[in-house]
Design a protein around this motif. Sequence first.
Motif, PDB file in Angstrom:
ATOM      1  N   UNK A 599       0.852  -1.195   0.000  1.00 28.20           N
ATOM      2  CA  UNK A 599       0.000   0.000   0.000  1.00 28.20           C
ATOM      3  C   UNK A 599       0.890   1.249   0.000  1.00 28.20           C
ATOM      4  N   UNK A 600       0.624   2.166  -0.925  1.00 30.84           N
ATOM      5  CA  UNK A 600       1.475   3.364  -0.984  1.00 30.84           C
ATOM      6  C   UNK A 600       1.286   4.230   0.254  1.00 30.84           C
ATOM      7  N   UNK A 601       2.364   4.834   0.725  1.00 29.45           N
ATOM      8  CA  UNK A 601       2.299   5.661   1.927  1.00 29.45           C
ATOM      9  C   UNK A 601       1.922   7.092   1.607  1.00 29.45           C
ATOM     10  N   UNK A 602       1.538   7.810   2.642  1.00 36.89           N
ATOM     11  CA  UNK A 602       1.213   9.225   2.496  1.00 36.89           C
ATOM     12  C   UNK A 602       2.420  10.022   2.962  1.00 36.89           C
ATOM     13  N   UNK A 603       2.947  10.879   2.113  1.00 31.62           N
ATOM     14  CA  UNK A 603       4.098  11.671   2.549  1.00 31.62           C
ATOM     15  C   UNK A 603       3.723  12.608   3.697  1.00 31.62           C
TER      16      UNK A 603
END
Lengths: 950, 122
Positions: A599-603
């Motif tokens: 799952x892509x992270x939130x910067x």
Amino acid sequence: MAYALTLYMLVALPFIAALLIALLAGGSRLLHSGIAGVASAAGLALLASLAGPVVGGAVPSVTASWVPSLGLDLALMVDGLGLMFAGLILGIGLLVVIFARFYLNEGEATGRFFASLMLFQGAMLGIVLAGNVLLMLVFWELTSLSSFLLIGFWQHKAEGRQGARMALAVTGGGGLALIGGMVLLGLVAGSFDLATILARGAQVQASPLYPVILALVLVGCFTKSAQFPFHFWLPHAMAAPTPVSAYLHSATMVKAGVFLLARLWPVLGGTELYTVTVSSVGLVTMVFAAVVALFRHDLKSILAYSTISQLGLLVMLLGFSLKMAALAAVLHILNHAAFKAALFMAAGIVDHETGTRDIRRLGGLAKAMPVTAGIATLAAASMAGLPPLGGFISKEMMLYETLHVAPFGLPWLVPVLATIGATFSVGYSLRLVWHLFFGQPRDPEPFARAHDPAAGMWVPSALLTVLAVLLGLVPMALAAPLVGTATAAVTGASAPVFELALWHGVNLALILSVIAVAGGAVLLWRHAGLLALWERTALPDAKRMFDAVLGYADSRLRKAMVAVHTPSLQRMVLVSVAVIVLLIIDGALAGGGVLTGTRPGLPASGPAIIAWALLIVATAAVVNDARQRLRVLVYVSVIGIVVSLAFVRFSAPDLALTQISVEVVTILLLLLALNLLPKAPPTLSSPARKWRDGALALAGGTLMGAIAWAILTREPGASISAYHLANAKPGGGGTNVVNVILVDFRAFDTLGEIIVLGIAGLAIYALLEGTARGAAGARLARWQEDMPHSPERHPMMLVMASRIALPLTLTVGIYLFLRGHNQPGGGFIAALVVAIAFLLQYLAAGYDWSDRRRRFGEHQMIAWGVLVAMATGLGAMAFGGPFLTSWFDYFSLPLIGKFELASAMLFDTGVFLTVLGAVMLTLAQLSQIAQRAARAHARTLADKAQESAP
Amino acid sequence: MTYELLVSSAVGVLVAGGIFLLLRARTFQVVLGLTLLSYAVNLFLFASGRLVLNRPPIWDKSVTEYTDPLPQALVLTAIVITFGMTAFIVILALRSFLETGSDHVDGESVPSEDDGAQEKGE
């Protein structure tokens, strides 16, 4: 099913009566006994309506499902055996109630007595009428419990308490064995339905589990019916009030074991194992207890041992596995119930009227109490088996049956032993009557007081004695139909052809009988010499052995407990945490997967990183600086604020509001508590210990962080959240989905939560309420202020600011509450905000000032909150919905416009009240304690000042 | 730096601090440890709904995507219950101090593990 109502009423009546008496516990003795008597009489009438059909061969029964998954049904049935026992239970019950009405004094707790008695009656009826063995077990346990209450009725007497405890330990322990036996029996037979089990005797006896079942069931029966070696509890149970002994220990409770043996006769009986075990236990018990009974001195103890002996006789007869022996047993159950209950009542009368039960102090009472003497003499003659009384017939039959068994190939063994038993029975019966009523008074004091009691006390025993006499004179007319039906029910076949009569011609049984009577007379004649001989032989005391076994088990278990459960909280926590850490490691290894998901992270934004750093530093500071208490609270609140901010950032406004307000309340609480806790520097942990704890903490933290990371980097699976989101508005009538979940979808959870919170509040109140007394009170009075305080306790600025803030804060609270269903807010948050508003007043103006202006009671608030929440839920049920379904609709009013009313709002009101009550109760109570301590300190200072002034 | 890393590391640090304080000998430290653990647990539970920015679970006709409301509801009550628990433990500690005169978690009658002979033996 035509009898369904009658049967259920029959069993329910005593319980209803017990409840009624318990509710009217403050009433008079007459009221309590009246209710019990009416219930027993009504039960007897119901039973009488069934008697005709049962004797005619019908078996009225009824079944309703209770816990079908366990095979537990509310099944009742009345066959001949059940009819006879139910008749004894209700009939003797009625007489005992009348007797007890006169026996107990007005000042005693008659409500408790009669309520327990009725509870017992209901349990006994349940045993004998149960049509399902599991249901029977339930009632079986209930008799153990209710007899515990009855034996220990005189709570101020140590022997009563000990006797009750012993009876419960023995019969309750046997009950456990019985549960095992019955469950196995049901599994082997394939059903827990009694009628089905009774029909599957062959199947059960063929099973390899049969010996186990038999052993377990027999332990249950033998403990309940006081068979050797479990007999010892019965004499100690004599500490009970005499009506209890007359009821429980003659006709009912102790007969339950005999009843069960008879009940399961077709299933368990007939095998060699059964015959040898049961008949020899019965025989040993019969002889042994008859011998002991001859040498007891307490009237009730004599009767107790004679009961044990007579029960042994019954068990032996059932153990013979012969139809005619079963018939003799059934007949003797009737006889024994009649004469033994009468004798117990007579013993109670003697005790009541002379003040003693010691037979060595009594004698010659026939002159002083002729009525009692007449009753007791006749009853004892029946017990001795003298003609023309009922006891003679059944004893004759018993002796006759002993001639039909030849254990170990020895045909003379049983008849000889049984005759010895019968001889001693005659002996103790004769001695009882002779030493009590005839001869010279041995002690003038009890004799001078003795007189016949009021009619109410002797009439019940007289009626029983009349029954005992009639059972001898007209046995065929009186008992034959009942005995025949009961025997048929026991044996599971038609009853044998029989004739009950006093005279059967001269046969071996009669000769044995004559020997027994003659021998008994000799025993009485030679009693003094025999007694001296008896007292020289030291016999083991069962009670001392029982106590020794208990004491041994107690000390062993205590040691085992201490070994497993060390009294050190630190060590327990250490072990618990270590185990959890190991479990997590084990689980992680078993998973064997990758730590980071796809799952892509939130910067993260810059401020977020700063907040994160603050949290880390504050946590480290809390750990490192835990002794600088005031400062630590500042660090804790930093953590709390960062967590709240996180909630704001990650789309959880409700959580942020809750967290921040809880934060304020928690810090206030810790501040108040800190003030009272010692400030002296704590003992330092050794470095080794710190390293060990540190390593464990590090492992735990790393693992939890890793789990969080693993979760956060993976996509969520399918959850029910989508349903909640879709239905919040159309189904729950609110747009704030979190709030709708709380007050609607998962309102049951919330209800539980507020109840827990309310309990916590009340428990805290209880904990603090007691601090004024004892060691705590003394320590509180010695409390010294050890932190620098401002000389101005209530700074003007703070007081004024807080008073201005009060209405504003309250308004915010109400606003948050009202909008909660649609916008962030709701009952929890509103309650916390309102609590803070009030707590500010306490803080600024002091406890006393605020408390005087308080208009509400926190206890009531908690109670009302929970009640309102529950009532809302129940209201939904009244409208046909499930518990806690919410209802809402839209209305419009002129000027205000369209608005919504929802029942969820009412539920939220309950939440609001409970939370507010619990929080306020905690903090207010704590600040009151603090105030008291401060006042004590001020007093000490003033005293010191006074001392130094002159 | 992602938010996920920040949150999971914060949970880890809070748990570590909480466990360490939980194992201390004095009641106040234990209370602090419980407080830290509570923060961690609440954050952890909340995070199980994943981190979502600017999509609060307030229903709106024009919005189709929301954050998961269920963990939020659970954590909301958990926060309040946490207060109840903390308050209870604090008062329990206070009462036990007032009764025994010691704020050691095992009371004064039990020899302290921190300074007793057992410690020297290790």
